[in-house]
Motif scaffolding. Structure first.
Motif, PDB file in Angstrom:
ATOM      1  N   TRP A  15       0.812  -1.229   0.000  1.00 52.97           N
ATOM      2  CA  TRP A  15       0.000   0.000   0.000  1.00 52.97           C
ATOM      3  C   TRP A  15       0.837   1.267   0.000  1.00 52.97           C
ATOM      4  N   ASP A 113      -6.874  15.934   3.831  1.00 53.29           N
ATOM      5  CA  ASP A 113      -7.454  14.701   4.354  1.00 53.29           C
ATOM      6  C   ASP A 113      -8.393  15.065   5.492  1.00 53.29           C
ATOM      7  N   MET A 114      -9.346  14.176   5.782  1.00 55.41           N
ATOM      8  CA  MET A 114     -10.133  14.380   6.994  1.00 55.41           C
ATOM      9  C   MET A 114      -9.787  13.264   7.964  1.00 55.41           C
ATOM     10  N   CYS A 139     -11.705  16.813   2.131  1.00 59.19           N
ATOM     11  CA  CYS A 139     -12.320  15.483   2.183  1.00 59.19           C
ATOM     12  C   CYS A 139     -13.507  15.495   3.155  1.00 59.19           C
ATOM     13  N   GLN A 141     -16.393  12.712   4.993  1.00 56.18           N
ATOM     14  CA  GLN A 141     -16.565  11.276   5.265  1.00 56.18           C
ATOM     15  C   GLN A 141     -18.038  10.930   5.396  1.00 56.18           C
ATOM     16  N   VAL A 164     -15.359  10.310   0.741  1.00 57.21           N
ATOM     17  CA  VAL A 164     -14.899   8.966   1.134  1.00 57.21           C
ATOM     18  C   VAL A 164     -15.909   8.395   2.128  1.00 57.21           C
ATOM     19  N   LYS A 179     -22.388  -0.784   7.516  1.00 59.94           N
ATOM     20  CA  LYS A 179     -21.883  -0.571   6.154  1.00 59.94           C
ATOM     21  C   LYS A 179     -22.993  -0.028   5.246  1.00 59.94           C
ATOM     22  N   ALA A 203     -14.001   9.051  -4.110  1.00 59.59           N
ATOM     23  CA  ALA A 203     -12.874   8.224  -3.653  1.00 59.59           C
ATOM     24  C   ALA A 203     -13.418   6.969  -2.970  1.00 59.59           C
ATOM     25  N   ASP A 206     -15.695   0.844  -3.909  1.00 60.60           N
ATOM     26  CA  ASP A 206     -17.012   0.185  -3.918  1.00 60.60           C
ATOM     27  C   ASP A 206     -17.572   0.241  -5.346  1.00 60.60           C
ATOM     28  N   ALA A 227     -11.108   8.085  -7.498  1.00 61.71           N
ATOM     29  CA  ALA A 227      -9.813   7.826  -6.859  1.00 61.71           C
ATOM     30  C   ALA A 227      -9.840   6.567  -6.008  1.00 61.71           C
ATOM     31  N   LEU A 229      -7.020   3.854  -3.532  1.00 63.45           N
ATOM     32  CA  LEU A 229      -5.768   3.830  -2.781  1.00 63.45           C
ATOM     33  C   LEU A 229      -4.757   2.942  -3.494  1.00 63.45           C
ATOM     34  N   ILE A 232      -4.978  -1.150  -3.945  1.00 63.69           N
ATOM     35  CA  ILE A 232      -6.334  -1.706  -3.872  1.00 63.69           C
ATOM     36  C   ILE A 232      -7.066  -1.423  -5.189  1.00 63.69           C
ATOM     37  N   TYR A 250      -4.143   7.340  -4.747  1.00 64.29           N
ATOM     38  CA  TYR A 250      -3.589   7.968  -3.542  1.00 64.29           C
ATOM     39  C   TYR A 250      -2.364   7.167  -3.117  1.00 64.29           C
ATOM     40  N   ARG A 264      -6.089   0.058   6.784  1.00 71.37           N
ATOM     41  CA  ARG A 264      -6.349  -0.729   5.558  1.00 71.37           C
ATOM     42  C   ARG A 264      -6.667  -2.184   5.915  1.00 71.37           C
ATOM     43  N   LEU A 273      -9.302 -11.006   1.528  1.00 70.96           N
ATOM     44  CA  LEU A 273      -9.217  -9.766   0.736  1.00 70.96           C
ATOM     45  C   LEU A 273      -7.834  -9.139   0.840  1.00 70.96           C
ATOM     46  N   SER A 277      -5.268  -8.604  -2.187  1.00 68.32           N
ATOM     47  CA  SER A 277      -4.694  -7.306  -2.577  1.00 68.32           C
ATOM     48  C   SER A 277      -3.166  -7.349  -2.542  1.00 68.32           C
TER      49      SER A 277
HETATM   50  C1  LIG Z   1      -8.356   8.566  -2.617  1.00 67.87           C
HETATM   51  C2  LIG Z   1      -8.802   8.237  -1.229  1.00 67.87           C
HETATM   52  C3  LIG Z   1      -8.614   9.159  -0.222  1.00 67.87           C
HETATM   53  C4  LIG Z   1      -9.032   8.874   1.079  1.00 67.87           C
HETATM   54  N1  LIG Z   1      -8.917   9.832   2.062  1.00 67.87           N
HETATM   55  C5  LIG Z   1      -9.462   9.621   3.276  1.00 67.87           C
HETATM   56  C6  LIG Z   1      -9.487  10.644   4.283  1.00 67.87           C
HETATM   57  O1  LIG Z   1      -8.990  11.749   4.075  1.00 67.87           O
HETATM   58  N2  LIG Z   1     -10.072  10.359   5.473  1.00 67.87           N
HETATM   59  C7  LIG Z   1     -10.642   9.138   5.735  1.00 67.87           C
HETATM   60  O2  LIG Z   1     -11.211   8.948   6.829  1.00 67.87           O
HETATM   61  N3  LIG Z   1     -10.605   8.143   4.825  1.00 67.87           N
HETATM   62  C8  LIG Z   1     -10.038   8.353   3.618  1.00 67.87           C
HETATM   63  N4  LIG Z   1     -10.029   7.345   2.674  1.00 67.87           N
HETATM   64  C9  LIG Z   1     -10.372   5.957   3.091  1.00 67.87           C
HETATM   65  C10 LIG Z   1     -11.869   5.725   3.022  1.00 67.87           C
HETATM   66  O3  LIG Z   1     -12.525   6.466   4.020  1.00 67.87           O
HETATM   67  C11 LIG Z   1     -12.192   4.239   3.226  1.00 67.87           C
HETATM   68  O4  LIG Z   1     -11.725   3.840   4.474  1.00 67.87           O
HETATM   69  C12 LIG Z   1     -11.602   3.314   2.180  1.00 67.87           C
HETATM   70  O5  LIG Z   1     -11.639   3.910   0.909  1.00 67.87           O
HETATM   71  C13 LIG Z   1     -12.421   2.002   2.089  1.00 67.87           C
HETATM   72  O6  LIG Z   1     -13.755   2.312   1.797  1.00 67.87           O
HETATM   73  P1  LIG Z   1     -14.449   2.041   0.364  1.00 67.87           P
HETATM   74  O7  LIG Z   1     -15.151   3.287  -0.032  1.00 67.87           O
HETATM   75  O8  LIG Z   1     -13.462   1.548  -0.593  1.00 67.87           O
HETATM   76  O9  LIG Z   1     -15.586   1.003   0.694  1.00 67.87           O
HETATM   77  P2  LIG Z   1     -15.535  -0.425   1.385  1.00 67.87           P
HETATM   78  O10 LIG Z   1     -16.949  -0.837   1.527  1.00 67.87           O
HETATM   79  O11 LIG Z   1     -14.683  -0.406   2.612  1.00 67.87           O
HETATM   80  O12 LIG Z   1     -14.792  -1.313   0.312  1.00 67.87           O
HETATM   81  C14 LIG Z   1     -15.383  -1.627  -0.932  1.00 67.87           C
HETATM   82  C15 LIG Z   1     -14.644  -2.828  -1.491  1.00 67.87           C
HETATM   83  O13 LIG Z   1     -13.301  -2.449  -1.817  1.00 67.87           O
HETATM   84  C16 LIG Z   1     -12.395  -3.480  -1.470  1.00 67.87           C
HETATM   85  N5  LIG Z   1     -11.501  -3.024  -0.395  1.00 67.87           N
HETATM   86  C17 LIG Z   1     -11.667  -1.945   0.401  1.00 67.87           C
HETATM   87  N6  LIG Z   1     -10.637  -1.803   1.254  1.00 67.87           N
HETATM   88  C18 LIG Z   1      -9.801  -2.829   0.982  1.00 67.87           C
HETATM   89  C19 LIG Z   1      -8.535  -3.233   1.519  1.00 67.87           C
HETATM   90  N7  LIG Z   1      -7.923  -2.548   2.488  1.00 67.87           N
HETATM   91  N8  LIG Z   1      -7.936  -4.337   0.987  1.00 67.87           N
HETATM   92  C20 LIG Z   1      -8.526  -5.044  -0.027  1.00 67.87           C
HETATM   93  N9  LIG Z   1      -9.727  -4.697  -0.570  1.00 67.87           N
HETATM   94  C21 LIG Z   1     -10.348  -3.605  -0.068  1.00 67.87           C
HETATM   95  C22 LIG Z   1     -13.253  -4.628  -1.008  1.00 67.87           C
HETATM   96  O14 LIG Z   1     -13.554  -5.457  -2.115  1.00 67.87           O
HETATM   97  C23 LIG Z   1     -14.496  -3.983  -0.496  1.00 67.87           C
HETATM   98  O15 LIG Z   1     -15.611  -4.814  -0.516  1.00 67.87           O
HETATM   99  C24 LIG Z   1      -9.629   7.613   1.373  1.00 67.87           C
HETATM  100  C25 LIG Z   1      -9.834   6.687   0.348  1.00 67.87           C
HETATM  101  C26 LIG Z   1      -9.441   6.981  -0.936  1.00 67.87           C
HETATM  102  C27 LIG Z   1      -9.701   5.970  -2.008  1.00 67.87           C
END
Ligand SMILES: Cc1cc2nc3c(=O)[nH]c(=O)nc-3n(C[C@H](O)[C@H](O)[C@H](O)COP(=O)(O)OP(=O)(O)OC[C@H]3O[C@@H](n4cnc5c(N)ncnc54)[C@H](O)[C@@H]3O)c2cc1C
Length: 284
Positions: A15, A113-114, A139, A141, A164, A179, A203, A206, A227, A229, A232, A250, A264, A273, A277
């Motif tokens: 990551w 970021d938040m 950002c 949430q 996000v 969720k 971002a 999903d 966007a 990460l 992932i 990111y 993560r 998962l 990844s």
């Molecule tokens: C560009 C970007 C910036 C972000 N900035 C912030 C921020 O400033 N503050 C903040 O609180 N959060 C931030 N986040 C993190 C965000 O809040 C979530 O925690 C993270 O993106 C997982 O949520 P999801 O929307 O992907 O949905 P989820 O429901 O968590 O995941 C959807 C699917 O994606 C896959 N997946 C998700 N995470 C993983 C993993 N770790 N490993 C493998 N597969 C995975 C799985 O298949 C899962 O079913 C950011 C995320 C992104 C992409």
């Protein structure tokens, strides 16, 4: 990441680009080569020591100059507590202003970021001072019950929002706990953005949300960026870019990898998962 433990090599290495700016830039170049832009984040949070805050500001300053001079397609994303938000608003605002000024000079966009919910008012207060410039974004949430109202208030003033789900542990009095509820609030805010915002970032990994965004994007005249990460679903991100979406990845770098990796691991939810990844070819 050499010379560190197995956890760091196996998990964090997937990551996190590596300890240095050079590592981050080399990952970004690979993404840029596939039509995907970068959002750099220098790892570190909750800094309470002014010297450490200054070190973070210096790293971001060097990074900004290198993005500008080396022509990397990238923005930066800064954690407010890296800029002293846990010390005082005054310290935060002064470093915020320094970073934004330098970034503007070098043509680099700055995201904020938040972090935990106690920090939101501080970040919005600073962001509101400069948001008309269009060089900064904030950002929000979707797990927080207040975020819809924040999005409406900020959008009316022309904010650029990155939406996000949210990555911290927040209690039921401020955050949705399932969720389903988080996803539903995400969709509600996203639909609002499609109706009222000219520029924003979706971002998430999903795929249900991304498909829904694509449907809304069809009649939308503004600028939507997707966007994910680093590490992932990156193959998917590259495929989206190939089909014509604006996509960013990111890219965290630095030595303070533990908290980021823990979040993560936690949200992956299931070890299968995480392993997927780690071993999956991410296509970059
Ligand atoms: C560009 C970007 C910036 C972000 N900035 C912030 C921020 O400033 N503050 C903040 O609180 N959060 C931030 N986040 C993190 C965000 O809040 C979530 O925690 C993270 O993106 C997982 O949520 P999801 O929307 O992907 O949905 P989820 O429901 O968590 O995941 C959807 C699917 O994606 C896959 N997946 C998700 N995470 C993983 C993993 N770790 N490993 C493998 N597969 C995975 C799985 O298949 C899962 O079913 C950011 C995320 C992104 C992409």
């Amino acid at each position: 990441m050499s010379g560190h433990g197995i956890f760091e090599r196996l998990f964090a290495g997937r990551w996190i680009a590596g300890p240095d700016i050079d590592d981050a830039i080399s990952v970004a170049r690979r993404f840029n080569g596939k039509g995907v832009s970068a959002v750099f984040n220098y790892l570190g949070e909750d800094l309470k020591d002014k010297g450490m805050v200054e070190d973070a500001v210096q790293v971001y300053s060097e990074l900004i100059k290198r993005i500008g001079s080396e022509g990397i397609v990238a923005s930066i994303s800064v954690k407010p507590t890296q800029l002293g938000a846990s010390i005082s608003y005054k310290t935060f605002l002064s470093n915020y202003t320094r970073i934004v000024k330098l970034a503007k000079k070098n043509g680099v966009f700055v995201w904020f970021d938040m972090e935990s919910s106690g920090m939101i008012d501080t970040v919005i207060r600073a962001y509101r001072k400069d948001m008309k410039s269009k060089d900064t974004g904030i950002c929000l949430q979707a797990y927080l019950t207040r975020s819809y109202e924040d999005a409406v208030g900020l959008c009316k003033k022309g904010a650029i929002i990155r939406l996000v789900k949210g990555a911290y542990n927040e209690p039921p009095d401020v955050a949705y706990q399932t969720k389903e509820a988080v996803t539903s609030n995400y969709v509600r805010i996203m639909e609002y953005l499609f109706r009222h915002s000219k520029r924003f970032m979706i971002a998430t990994h999903d795929l249900g949300i991304i498909e829904h965004a694509h449907r809304l994007d069809k009649g939308h005249k503004g600028e939507v960026e997707y966007a994910m990460l680093n590490g992932i679903r990156n193959r998917y991100a590259v495929a989206m870019a190939k089909k014509g979406d604006r996509v960013a990845v990111y890219i965290p770098f630095g030595r303070a990898w533990l908290n980021y990796s823990y979040r993560r691991l936690k949200e992956a939810g299931h070890i299968s998962l995480v392993l997927k990844s780690i071993f999956e070819d991410q296509g970059v």
